[in-house]
Design a protein around this motif. Structure first.
Motif, short mmCIF file in Angstrom:
data_model
loop_
_atom_site.label_atom_id
_atom_site.label_comp_id
_atom_site.label_asym_id
_atom_site.label_seq_id
_atom_site.Cartn_x
_atom_site.Cartn_y
_atom_site.Cartn_z
N GLU A 1 -15.73 4.55 30.90
CA GLU A 1 -14.63 4.64 30.59
C GLU A 1 -13.79 4.40 29.01
O GLU A 1 -13.78 2.84 29.28
CB GLU A 1 -13.05 4.89 31.71
CG GLU A 1 -13.15 5.75 32.77
CD GLU A 1 -12.21 5.70 33.42
OE1 GLU A 1 -12.38 6.03 34.87
OE2 GLU A 1 -11.40 4.73 33.94
N VAL B 1 -6.28 8.45 27.75
CA VAL B 1 -8.04 7.37 28.36
C VAL B 1 -8.96 8.74 28.78
O VAL B 1 -8.86 9.73 29.46
CB VAL B 1 -7.67 7.07 29.94
CG1 VAL B 1 -8.55 6.43 30.07
CG2 VAL B 1 -6.23 6.35 29.54
N LYS C 1 -11.53 9.77 30.87
CA LYS C 1 -11.79 9.00 31.99
C LYS C 1 -13.36 9.41 32.55
O LYS C 1 -13.81 10.33 32.08
CB LYS C 1 -10.86 9.04 33.56
CG LYS C 1 -9.64 9.45 32.80
CD LYS C 1 -8.38 9.14 33.90
CE LYS C 1 -8.53 8.52 34.41
NZ LYS C 1 -7.19 8.39 36.04
N LEU D 1 -10.01 0.29 34.46
CA LEU D 1 -10.91 1.02 33.57
C LEU D 1 -12.39 0.66 34.33
O LEU D 1 -12.22 0.17 34.52
CB LEU D 1 -11.31 0.62 31.96
CG LEU D 1 -10.29 0.99 31.18
CD1 LEU D 1 -10.46 1.17 29.85
CD2 LEU D 1 -9.62 2.60 31.50
#
Length: 210
Positions: A99, A111, A113, A95
Protein backbone atom coordinates in the motif's frame (compact mmCIF):
# COMPACT_ATOMS: atom_id res chain seq x y z
CA UNK A 1 53.34 -2.40 6.04
CA UNK A 2 51.11 -4.64 8.08
CA UNK A 3 47.39 -4.86 7.39
CA UNK A 4 46.56 -3.70 10.90
CA UNK A 5 48.65 -0.58 10.38
CA UNK A 6 46.89 0.19 7.09
CA UNK A 7 43.49 -0.33 8.72
CA UNK A 8 44.39 2.02 11.56
CA UNK A 9 45.52 4.70 9.12
CA UNK A 10 42.28 4.38 7.12
CA UNK A 11 40.20 4.65 10.28
CA UNK A 12 42.10 7.75 11.37
CA UNK A 13 41.51 9.32 7.96
CA UNK A 14 37.80 8.49 8.03
CA UNK A 15 37.43 9.84 11.56
CA UNK A 16 38.26 13.29 10.22
CA UNK A 17 35.48 13.13 7.61
CA UNK A 18 31.91 13.87 8.69
CA UNK A 19 29.66 10.94 7.82
CA UNK A 20 25.93 11.04 7.10
CA UNK A 21 24.01 11.98 10.23
CA UNK A 22 20.50 12.34 11.63
CA UNK A 23 18.95 15.71 12.45
CA UNK A 24 15.74 17.63 13.07
CA UNK A 25 14.74 20.53 10.84
CA UNK A 26 13.59 23.83 12.30
CA UNK A 27 12.81 25.91 9.21
CA UNK A 28 12.16 25.45 5.48
CA UNK A 29 12.64 27.96 2.67
CA UNK A 30 10.59 26.74 -0.30
CA UNK A 31 10.93 29.86 -2.49
CA UNK A 32 13.84 28.62 -4.58
CA UNK A 33 14.13 25.97 -7.26
CA UNK A 34 15.46 23.64 -4.54
CA UNK A 35 14.13 23.90 -1.00
CA UNK A 36 16.67 24.67 1.72
CA UNK A 37 16.47 23.68 5.37
CA UNK A 38 17.84 24.77 8.70
CA UNK A 39 18.11 22.37 11.59
CA UNK A 40 20.20 20.63 14.21
CA UNK A 41 22.03 17.32 14.15
CA UNK A 42 21.52 14.86 16.97
CA UNK A 43 25.15 15.43 17.98
CA UNK A 44 24.48 19.14 18.51
CA UNK A 45 25.82 20.51 15.25
CA UNK A 46 23.70 22.87 13.14
CA UNK A 47 23.18 23.00 9.40
CA UNK A 48 22.17 26.10 7.45
CA UNK A 49 20.61 26.22 3.97
CA UNK A 50 21.00 22.49 3.42
CA UNK A 51 19.39 21.57 0.11
CA UNK A 52 16.46 19.14 0.26
CA UNK A 53 16.55 16.76 -2.69
CA UNK A 54 13.32 14.98 -3.60
CA UNK A 55 12.26 12.73 -6.48
CA UNK A 56 11.12 14.36 -9.72
CA UNK A 57 7.35 14.88 -9.82
CA UNK A 58 6.98 14.76 -6.02
CA UNK A 59 7.52 17.64 -3.62
CA UNK A 60 6.59 18.47 -0.04
CA UNK A 61 7.30 21.18 2.50
CA UNK A 62 8.01 19.23 5.69
CA UNK A 63 6.93 20.85 8.99
CA UNK A 64 9.29 21.80 11.78
CA UNK A 65 10.26 18.81 13.89
CA UNK A 66 10.67 16.52 10.90
CA UNK A 67 13.58 14.11 11.20
CA UNK A 68 16.12 14.19 8.37
CA UNK A 69 19.11 12.29 7.09
CA UNK A 70 21.85 14.74 6.10
CA UNK A 71 24.76 13.84 3.86
CA UNK A 72 27.78 16.17 4.17
CA UNK A 73 29.38 16.71 0.77
CA UNK A 74 33.16 16.26 0.96
CA UNK A 75 32.63 15.39 4.62
CA UNK A 76 31.71 18.98 5.55
CA UNK A 77 28.60 19.62 7.67
CA UNK A 78 28.34 23.13 6.24
CA UNK A 79 27.79 21.61 2.78
CA UNK A 80 25.14 19.06 3.70
CA UNK A 81 22.27 17.92 1.51
CA UNK A 82 19.11 16.30 2.85
CA UNK A 83 18.36 12.93 1.26
CA UNK A 84 15.43 11.71 3.38
CA UNK A 85 12.75 13.07 5.72
CA UNK A 86 10.32 11.43 8.13
CA UNK A 87 7.81 12.62 10.75
CA UNK A 88 6.47 9.85 12.94
CA UNK A 89 3.72 12.05 14.36
CA UNK A 90 1.93 12.41 11.03
CA UNK A 91 2.93 9.34 9.02
CA UNK A 92 -0.02 7.05 8.25
CA UNK A 93 0.50 3.88 10.22
CA UNK A 94 -0.80 0.37 9.70
CA UNK A 95 -0.43 0.16 5.92
CA UNK A 96 -0.22 -3.40 4.69
CA UNK A 97 2.46 -4.64 2.31
CA UNK A 98 2.18 -2.95 -1.08
CA UNK A 99 0.00 0.00 0.00
CA UNK A 100 1.01 3.62 -0.69
CA UNK A 101 -0.18 6.87 0.91
CA UNK A 102 0.19 10.62 0.43
CA UNK A 103 -0.68 12.66 3.52
CA UNK A 104 -0.37 16.02 5.30
CA UNK A 105 -0.05 17.09 8.92
CA UNK A 106 -3.73 18.20 8.81
CA UNK A 107 -4.97 14.69 8.06
CA UNK A 108 -5.74 15.03 4.34
CA UNK A 109 -4.67 11.83 2.62
CA UNK A 110 -4.81 9.65 -0.46
CA UNK A 111 -4.30 5.94 0.20
CA UNK A 112 -3.75 3.36 -2.56
CA UNK A 113 -5.01 0.23 -0.84
CA UNK A 114 -5.01 -3.47 -1.55
CA UNK A 115 -7.87 -4.64 -3.75
CA UNK A 116 -7.26 -1.76 -6.22
CA UNK A 117 -9.03 0.67 -3.88
CA UNK A 118 -8.12 4.36 -3.65
CA UNK A 119 -9.36 6.22 -0.56
CA UNK A 120 -9.32 10.04 -0.48
CA UNK A 121 -10.04 11.94 2.75
CA UNK A 122 -10.18 15.76 2.72
CA UNK A 123 -12.44 18.76 3.35
CA UNK A 124 -12.47 20.22 -0.19
CA UNK A 125 -11.72 18.13 -3.29
CA UNK A 126 -10.98 20.54 -6.13
CA UNK A 127 -10.20 19.57 -9.74
CA UNK A 128 -9.25 22.07 -12.44
CA UNK A 129 -9.25 20.64 -15.96
CA UNK A 130 -10.68 21.07 -19.46
CA UNK A 131 -12.40 17.68 -19.61
CA UNK A 132 -13.27 15.35 -16.74
CA UNK A 133 -14.16 11.79 -17.66
CA UNK A 134 -15.51 9.02 -15.44
CA UNK A 135 -15.78 5.59 -17.06
CA UNK A 136 -17.51 3.42 -14.47
CA UNK A 137 -18.42 -0.05 -15.69
CA UNK A 138 -20.95 -0.60 -12.87
CA UNK A 139 -22.13 2.44 -10.90
CA UNK A 140 -21.09 6.01 -10.08
CA UNK A 141 -22.64 6.83 -6.71
CA UNK A 142 -22.81 10.36 -5.30
CA UNK A 143 -23.76 10.23 -1.61
CA UNK A 144 -24.37 13.95 -1.11
CA UNK A 145 -27.37 16.12 -0.14
CA UNK A 146 -26.74 18.49 -3.07
CA UNK A 147 -25.22 18.12 -6.55
CA UNK A 148 -24.79 21.42 -8.41
CA UNK A 149 -23.87 22.17 -12.03
CA UNK A 150 -23.14 25.76 -13.07
CA UNK A 151 -24.30 25.15 -16.65
CA UNK A 152 -25.90 22.09 -18.19
CA UNK A 153 -26.46 18.47 -17.18
CA UNK A 154 -27.04 15.99 -20.01
CA UNK A 155 -28.25 12.42 -19.56
CA UNK A 156 -28.19 10.14 -22.60
CA UNK A 157 -30.67 7.79 -20.95
CA UNK A 158 -33.30 8.05 -18.19
CA UNK A 159 -33.21 10.38 -15.19
CA UNK A 160 -34.97 8.87 -12.20
CA UNK A 161 -36.05 11.07 -9.30
CA UNK A 162 -36.97 8.43 -6.74
CA UNK A 163 -37.51 11.08 -4.09
CA UNK A 164 -39.28 13.48 -6.46
CA UNK A 165 -37.92 16.08 -8.86
CA UNK A 166 -38.01 19.87 -8.64
CA UNK A 167 -37.19 22.35 -11.43
CA UNK A 168 -37.02 26.06 -10.67
CA UNK A 169 -35.61 29.25 -12.11
CA UNK A 170 -34.53 30.06 -15.63
CA UNK A 171 -37.09 29.55 -18.38
CA UNK A 172 -38.48 26.34 -16.95
CA UNK A 173 -38.00 22.93 -18.53
CA UNK A 174 -37.90 22.08 -22.24
CA UNK A 175 -38.65 18.48 -23.15
CA UNK A 176 -38.14 17.04 -26.64
CA UNK A 177 -39.90 13.75 -27.28
CA UNK A 178 -42.86 14.12 -24.94
CA UNK A 179 -43.48 13.22 -21.31
CA UNK A 180 -44.88 9.93 -20.08
CA UNK A 181 -46.18 9.98 -16.50
CA UNK A 182 -47.70 7.10 -14.53
CA UNK A 183 -49.44 9.57 -12.20
CA UNK A 184 -51.27 12.87 -12.59
CA UNK A 185 -49.36 16.02 -13.61
CA UNK A 186 -50.35 19.34 -12.01
CA UNK A 187 -49.40 22.62 -13.71
CA UNK A 188 -49.94 25.44 -11.24
CA UNK A 189 -53.30 24.40 -9.76
CA UNK A 190 -54.55 22.62 -12.88
CA UNK A 191 -54.61 18.82 -12.95
CA UNK A 192 -54.00 17.13 -16.30
CA UNK A 193 -56.27 14.20 -15.37
CA UNK A 194 -58.90 16.09 -13.38
CA UNK A 195 -59.37 19.50 -15.04
CA UNK A 196 -62.61 20.67 -16.73
CA UNK A 197 -63.49 23.47 -19.16
CA UNK A 198 -66.45 25.77 -19.70
CA UNK A 199 -68.85 24.22 -22.19
CA UNK A 200 -69.83 25.88 -25.51
CA UNK A 201 -73.51 26.00 -24.51
CA UNK A 202 -73.03 26.66 -20.81
CA UNK A 203 -72.11 24.31 -18.04
CA UNK A 204 -68.77 22.54 -17.94
CA UNK A 205 -67.16 19.66 -19.73
CA UNK A 206 -66.38 16.34 -18.09
CA UNK A 207 -62.94 15.43 -16.91
CA UNK A 208 -60.56 14.07 -19.55
CA UNK A 209 -61.02 10.41 -20.38
CA UNK A 210 -58.32 7.99 -19.32
Amino acid sequence: MQASTIKAQVQRALSGIRQAFRGVLTRVNSAGSVQTLQGEGLAGETFQDAELYQHYGFTSNPPAGTQVIALPLNGMTSHSVIIATEHGGYRIKGLVTGEVAIYTDEGAKIVLKRGRIIDVDCDIYRIKCKTYEVNASNNADFNTPMLTASEQVTAKSKITGQGGMAISGGSGATVDGGIKATQDIVAGKVSVQGHIHDGDSGGTTSEPKQ
